[in-house]
Structure formats: structure tokens, C-alpha cells
Design a protein around this motif. Structure first.
Motif, PDB file in Angstrom:
ATOM      1  N   TYR A 155       1.222  -9.432  -2.241  1.00 60.17           N
ATOM      2  CA  TYR A 155       2.468  -8.674  -2.283  1.00 60.17           C
ATOM      3  C   TYR A 155       2.355  -7.281  -1.676  1.00 60.17           C
ATOM      4  N   PHE A 156       1.152  -6.793  -1.477  1.00 58.74           N
ATOM      5  CA  PHE A 156       0.966  -5.421  -1.015  1.00 58.74           C
ATOM      6  C   PHE A 156       0.128  -5.414   0.255  1.00 58.74           C
ATOM      7  N   SER A 157       0.641  -4.774   1.306  1.00 53.63           N
ATOM      8  CA  SER A 157      -0.066  -4.764   2.584  1.00 53.63           C
ATOM      9  C   SER A 157      -1.349  -3.928   2.528  1.00 53.63           C
ATOM     10  N   ASP A 158      -1.356  -2.828   1.770  1.00 51.37           N
ATOM     11  CA  ASP A 158      -2.540  -1.971   1.667  1.00 51.37           C
ATOM     12  C   ASP A 158      -3.342  -2.227   0.389  1.00 51.37           C
ATOM     13  N   GLY A 159      -3.079  -3.310  -0.268  1.00 54.00           N
ATOM     14  CA  GLY A 159      -3.737  -3.594  -1.534  1.00 54.00           C
ATOM     15  C   GLY A 159      -2.909  -3.069  -2.691  1.00 54.00           C
ATOM     16  N   PRO A 160      -3.038  -3.678  -3.868  1.00 55.11           N
ATOM     17  CA  PRO A 160      -2.205  -3.275  -5.001  1.00 55.11           C
ATOM     18  C   PRO A 160      -2.649  -1.980  -5.668  1.00 55.11           C
ATOM     19  N   GLY A 161      -3.827  -1.532  -5.422  1.00 50.34           N
ATOM     20  CA  GLY A 161      -4.335  -0.334  -6.083  1.00 50.34           C
ATOM     21  C   GLY A 161      -5.024  -0.695  -7.393  1.00 50.34           C
ATOM     22  N   LEU A 162      -5.769   0.240  -7.918  1.00 49.73           N
ATOM     23  CA  LEU A 162      -6.574  -0.008  -9.116  1.00 49.73           C
ATOM     24  C   LEU A 162      -5.709  -0.302 -10.342  1.00 49.73           C
ATOM     25  N   GLY A 163      -4.703   0.497 -10.573  1.00 52.50           N
ATOM     26  CA  GLY A 163      -3.860   0.323 -11.761  1.00 52.50           C
ATOM     27  C   GLY A 163      -3.162  -1.016 -11.797  1.00 52.50           C
ATOM     28  N   ARG A 164      -2.547  -1.392 -10.705  1.00 50.98           N
ATOM     29  CA  ARG A 164      -1.846  -2.681 -10.658  1.00 50.98           C
ATOM     30  C   ARG A 164      -2.819  -3.849 -10.756  1.00 50.98           C
ATOM     31  N   SER A 165      -3.942  -3.723 -10.083  1.00 53.53           N
ATOM     32  CA  SER A 165      -4.908  -4.808 -10.074  1.00 53.53           C
ATOM     33  C   SER A 165      -5.503  -5.044 -11.469  1.00 53.53           C
ATOM     34  N   VAL A 166      -5.939  -3.975 -12.107  1.00 50.18           N
ATOM     35  CA  VAL A 166      -6.465  -4.114 -13.471  1.00 50.18           C
ATOM     36  C   VAL A 166      -5.342  -4.521 -14.419  1.00 50.18           C
ATOM     37  N   GLY A 167      -4.170  -3.951 -14.243  1.00 44.61           N
ATOM     38  CA  GLY A 167      -3.029  -4.251 -15.111  1.00 44.61           C
ATOM     39  C   GLY A 167      -2.624  -5.711 -15.088  1.00 44.61           C
ATOM     40  N   VAL A 168      -2.587  -6.293 -13.897  1.00 46.86           N
ATOM     41  CA  VAL A 168      -2.198  -7.696 -13.822  1.00 46.86           C
ATOM     42  C   VAL A 168      -3.264  -8.578 -14.473  1.00 46.86           C
ATOM     43  N   GLY A 169      -4.527  -8.226 -14.359  1.00 48.43           N
ATOM     44  CA  GLY A 169      -5.585  -9.001 -15.002  1.00 48.43           C
ATOM     45  C   GLY A 169      -5.529  -8.909 -16.517  1.00 48.43           C
ATOM     46  N   VAL A 170      -5.314  -7.692 -17.015  1.00 54.08           N
ATOM     47  CA  VAL A 170      -5.222  -7.483 -18.466  1.00 54.08           C
ATOM     48  C   VAL A 170      -3.975  -8.184 -19.018  1.00 54.08           C
ATOM     49  N   ALA A 171      -2.853  -8.051 -18.322  1.00 51.22           N
ATOM     50  CA  ALA A 171      -1.617  -8.702 -18.777  1.00 51.22           C
ATOM     51  C   ALA A 171      -1.756 -10.219 -18.757  1.00 51.22           C
TER      52      ALA A 171
END
Length: 174
Positions: free
Chosen positions: A66-82
Motif C-alpha cells: 500500500y505504500f510506495s516508500d514503505g509503511p514506516g516503523l509505526g505502521r509496520s509494527v502496528g499492523v503486526g501487533v494488531a
């Protein structure tokens, strides 16, 4: 860095999709054990503990689309935790409902089997420092009702999912 226009909340959408599917797979494993004549609450049930961490990593990989430059640390960790939280919740709710529907006889059979296994390993416990206390605590802490089984399911799946979500998120942030 902006999400694709077709998905208003890719983090939540990905977490819910992966979490619900994984929770259903965990419940499917319990049902498979039950219908094949195995103890659905026994040691073989723990094989499904690896599903949520795998789903957390898969959700982090899917989020990158969904993200051309990567989702970033917060989104990436957040989606895994969620994803871990949702999958653990769905799996625990499924085990609770299954235990309520299957009845107390199946839990009693599980407790008898677990006590046999513990008694067979009692000598190993007694050889260790504080072994008697560990043995008695393990025996005392066996889940003996649907709520206990669901809490055990939730805690194990959530812990393993969290543990792998953080390094996975760090690695898959870009």
C-alpha cells in the motif's frame, strides 16, 4: 508515503483480514484435533501457537504493497501487533465456545491426560532446584474450565505474536 486511494485504512484492513483468518485457522486446528480423536486441549493444540506470529509477518509484508516508500516503523509494527491481538482474540473466543459446546467431560478427559503426563515427568521435576514447587504449581495451574482454556489460548498466541511483530516491523518498515 501516502496510502493507495482504494483503501481508506490499509493498516486496520490488513490487520483485521489477517487476524480473523488466522484466528479461524487456530479454531480449525482445534476442531481438526477433536474430529480426529485427539485431545483438542492437549499438547498438540500448541502447534497452532505459531500461526499468529506468521500472520503478523504476512500482514507486515502485505502492508508494504500500500505504500510506495514503505509503511514506516509505526505502521509496520502496528499492523503486526494488531494482527496478533485480533487473531489471539478470535482463537480464544473460538476455544471458549468450543469448550462450552463440547461440555465438561472433554475437559475432564484432558485433565486426566495432563495429570498422567505430569506424573510421568515428576522425577525430572524433582531433580531440579525447587522442582517440587514447580511440579505442584504446574499441576495447580492446569486450565479446568472454558475460561481458563480461553485465557491460556489468548495469552500464548498474543505473546508469540507480539514477540515477532516488533522485529518483523523493524525489518519490513521500508
Amino acid at each position: 508515503m501516502e496510502p493507495a486511494a482504494s483503501s481508506p485504512s490499509p493498516v486496520l484492513r490488513t490487520a483485521v483480514l489477517c487476524g480473523v483468518v488466522t484466528g479461524a485457522l487456530c479454531l480449525g486446528w482445534v476442531l481438526f484435533l477433536y474430529f480426529t480423536g485427539n485431545n483438542p486441549y492437549g499438547p498438540k493444540r500448541t502447534l497452532s501457537d505459531f500461526f499468529p506470529p506468521i500472520a503478523a509477518i504476512v500482514s507486515q509484508v502485505l502492508l508494504r504493497r500500500y505504500f510506495s516508500d514503505g509503511p514506516g516503523l509505526g505502521r509496520s509494527v502496528g499492523v503486526g501487533v494488531a494482527t496478533s491481538l485480533i487473531s489471539a482474540s478470535v482463537a480464544a473466543a473460538g476455544v471458549y465456545l468450543f469448550a462450552k459446546m463440547a461440555g465438561p467431560e472433554l475437559i475432564a478427559q484432558h485433565l486426566a491426560e495432563a495429570k498422567r503426563i505430569l506424573n510421568a515427568t515428576k522425577e525430572m521435576y524433582l531433580k531440579e532446584a525447587n522442582g517440587r514447587q514447580q511440579f505442584e504449581a504446574t499441576l495447580r495451574n492446569l486450565a479446568n474450565n472454558p475460561q481458563g482454556l480461553a485465557q491460556d489460548e489468548f495469552a500464548k498466541k498474543l505473546l508469540l505474536g507480539f514477540v515477532l511483530s516488533i522485529p518483523g516491523g523493524v525489518f519490513l518498515r521500508k
